[in-house]
Design an enzyme around this catalytic site. Sequence first.
Site, PDB file in Angstrom:
ATOM      1  CB  ALA A   9     -14.274  -3.292 -10.493  1.00  0.00           C
ATOM      2  CE1 TYR A  30      -9.048  -1.462   4.818  1.00  0.00           C
ATOM      3  CE2 TYR A  30      -7.527   0.157   5.721  1.00  0.00           C
ATOM      4  CZ  TYR A  30      -8.288  -0.318   4.667  1.00  0.00           C
ATOM      5  OH  TYR A  30      -8.281   0.358   3.467  1.00  0.00           O
ATOM      6  CB  ALA A  73      -5.865  -6.962   6.175  1.00  0.00           C
ATOM      7  CE  LYS A  74      -6.400  -2.386   2.422  1.00  0.00           C
ATOM      8  NZ  LYS A  74      -6.719  -3.056   1.143  1.00  0.00           N
TER       9      LYS A  74
HETATM   10  P1  NAP Z   1     -15.491   0.812  -1.534  1.00  0.00           P
HETATM   11  O1  NAP Z   1     -16.012   2.041  -2.182  1.00  0.00           O
HETATM   12  O2  NAP Z   1     -16.103   0.333  -0.265  1.00  0.00           O
HETATM   13  O3  NAP Z   1     -15.505  -0.366  -2.620  1.00  0.00           O
HETATM   14  C1  NAP Z   1     -15.065  -1.655  -2.293  1.00  0.00           C
HETATM   15  C2  NAP Z   1     -15.742  -2.657  -3.204  1.00  0.00           C
HETATM   16  O4  NAP Z   1     -15.269  -3.978  -2.845  1.00  0.00           O
HETATM   17  C3  NAP Z   1     -17.265  -2.667  -3.044  1.00  0.00           C
HETATM   18  O5  NAP Z   1     -17.906  -2.641  -4.296  1.00  0.00           O
HETATM   19  C4  NAP Z   1     -17.519  -3.982  -2.307  1.00  0.00           C
HETATM   20  O6  NAP Z   1     -18.761  -4.591  -2.600  1.00  0.00           O
HETATM   21  C5  NAP Z   1     -16.391  -4.844  -2.861  1.00  0.00           C
HETATM   22  N1  NAP Z   1     -16.210  -6.029  -2.030  1.00  0.00           N
HETATM   23  C6  NAP Z   1     -16.245  -6.115  -0.676  1.00  0.00           C
HETATM   24  N2  NAP Z   1     -16.068  -7.379  -0.279  1.00  0.00           N
HETATM   25  C7  NAP Z   1     -15.918  -8.119  -1.406  1.00  0.00           C
HETATM   26  C8  NAP Z   1     -15.709  -9.508  -1.641  1.00  0.00           C
HETATM   27  N3  NAP Z   1     -15.618 -10.385  -0.627  1.00  0.00           N
HETATM   28  N4  NAP Z   1     -15.597  -9.938  -2.916  1.00  0.00           N
HETATM   29  C9  NAP Z   1     -15.703  -9.065  -3.937  1.00  0.00           C
HETATM   30  N5  NAP Z   1     -15.890  -7.742  -3.777  1.00  0.00           N
HETATM   31  C10 NAP Z   1     -16.012  -7.267  -2.522  1.00  0.00           C
HETATM   32  O7  NAP Z   1     -13.937   0.949  -1.183  1.00  0.00           O
HETATM   33  P2  NAP Z   1     -12.771   1.881  -1.815  1.00  0.00           P
HETATM   34  O8  NAP Z   1     -12.627   3.049  -0.935  1.00  0.00           O
HETATM   35  O9  NAP Z   1     -12.959   2.046  -3.274  1.00  0.00           O
HETATM   36  O10 NAP Z   1     -11.502   0.943  -1.526  1.00  0.00           O
HETATM   37  C11 NAP Z   1     -10.946   0.076  -2.498  1.00  0.00           C
HETATM   38  C12 NAP Z   1      -9.673  -0.546  -1.939  1.00  0.00           C
HETATM   39  O11 NAP Z   1      -8.751   0.495  -1.595  1.00  0.00           O
HETATM   40  C13 NAP Z   1      -9.889  -1.349  -0.664  1.00  0.00           C
HETATM   41  O12 NAP Z   1      -9.020  -2.460  -0.652  1.00  0.00           O
HETATM   42  C14 NAP Z   1      -9.532  -0.370   0.411  1.00  0.00           C
HETATM   43  O13 NAP Z   1      -9.151  -1.032   1.592  1.00  0.00           O
HETATM   44  C15 NAP Z   1      -8.381   0.365  -0.241  1.00  0.00           C
HETATM   45  N6  NAP Z   1      -8.112   1.696   0.328  1.00  0.00           N
HETATM   46  C16 NAP Z   1      -9.074   2.684   0.317  1.00  0.00           C
HETATM   47  C17 NAP Z   1      -8.782   3.932   0.870  1.00  0.00           C
HETATM   48  C18 NAP Z   1      -9.768   5.073   0.893  1.00  0.00           C
HETATM   49  O14 NAP Z   1      -9.441   6.121   1.486  1.00  0.00           O
HETATM   50  N7  NAP Z   1     -10.940   4.959   0.301  1.00  0.00           N
HETATM   51  C19 NAP Z   1      -7.511   4.168   1.423  1.00  0.00           C
HETATM   52  C20 NAP Z   1      -6.574   3.139   1.418  1.00  0.00           C
HETATM   53  C21 NAP Z   1      -6.892   1.921   0.860  1.00  0.00           C
HETATM   54  P3  NAP Z   1     -20.053  -4.272  -1.695  1.00  0.00           P
HETATM   55  O15 NAP Z   1     -20.396  -2.862  -1.969  1.00  0.00           O
HETATM   56  O16 NAP Z   1     -21.083  -5.236  -2.169  1.00  0.00           O
HETATM   57  O17 NAP Z   1     -19.609  -4.507  -0.268  1.00  0.00           O
END
Ligand code: NAP
Length: 254
Positions: free
Chosen positions: A15, A155, A158-159
């Site tokens: 978050a 990925y 996992a998803k």
């Molecule tokens: P993001 O901006 O990369 O944010 C992900 C956050 O998760 C980062 O703050 C990261 O920390 C943290 N994180 C990573 N590994 C972790 C761990 N082991 N323990 C605790 N926190 C951890 O990603 P987002 O785009 O917001 O995506 C959020 C979720 O939605 C993910 O599950 C992603 O797969 C899913 N999703 C995203 C999209 C998209 O288009 N963006 C589409 C489909 C699904 P660090 O910065 O320190 O690494």
Amino acid sequence: MTNTGMSRVAIVTGAARGIGAGTAVRLAADGHAVAVLDLDENACKDTVERITAAGGRALAVGADVSDADQVARAVDRVADELGPPLVLVNNAGVIRDNLLFKMTDADWDTVIGVHLRGAFLMSRAAQAHMTAAKFGRIVNLSSSSALGNRGQANYSAAKAGLQGFTKTLAIELGPFGVTANAVAPGFIATDMTAATAARMKVDFETFQKGAAEHIPVRRVGTPEDIAHTISFLVSEGAGFVSGQVIYVAGGPLD
Ligand code: NAP
């Protein structure tokens, strides 16, 4: 605050930024006290400040969701400092994209570890509080990539795995008043998609415009689009919605 229902304690993982930050802010505006959990506690400050500035309650928690001891400590700390967590959003995520023949063991293990093992560890720790309270809401972040995506064998596995995990939680925890659902976003503008654009050597604006042309609503998604759906799923009134996968992608996917 919009405060549309009962106030609960919620944990949102990953978050510090992106979808997780948007979701934490939204759940706080809905009236929940929110544990803003991410790898680095300091990185959670921005999200916590956004919440407290708007009059909400939040706690920064540093933990790696793929580490069992850190997860146990984090969930205990939330229970002590905010109260028993009855809402859990498993959002933390990483990508390590590569074509199968170039994908390393570490690329595979890291992605499966954060998304699948992370959601498992967090859910197992939080369900104790939920089943005791006879109320709980778990939302797992899946993805349109669960349907298959070139360069994302780790990925997408996992998803897709999270979808089966979600349905099983719904079956096992339903008798205790706990629902489990998955939200599967399409293209959302965050650091994660910006990193993909950078890797493909495309300017992020151009990348988003290109993606929008293939999306029926002709725009890419925002963290708030996802937060809105999660807000519904964790609400009091959504207690009969469980084991579902909701694609939030600006159009149908198959
Ligand atoms: P993001 O901006 O990369 O944010 C992900 C956050 O998760 C980062 O703050 C990261 O920390 C943290 N994180 C990573 N590994 C972790 C761990 N082991 N323990 C605790 N926190 C951890 O990603 P987002 O785009 O917001 O995506 C959020 C979720 O939605 C993910 O599950 C992603 O797969 C899913 N999703 C995203 C999209 C998209 O288009 N963006 C589409 C489909 C699904 P660090 O910065 O320190 O690494």
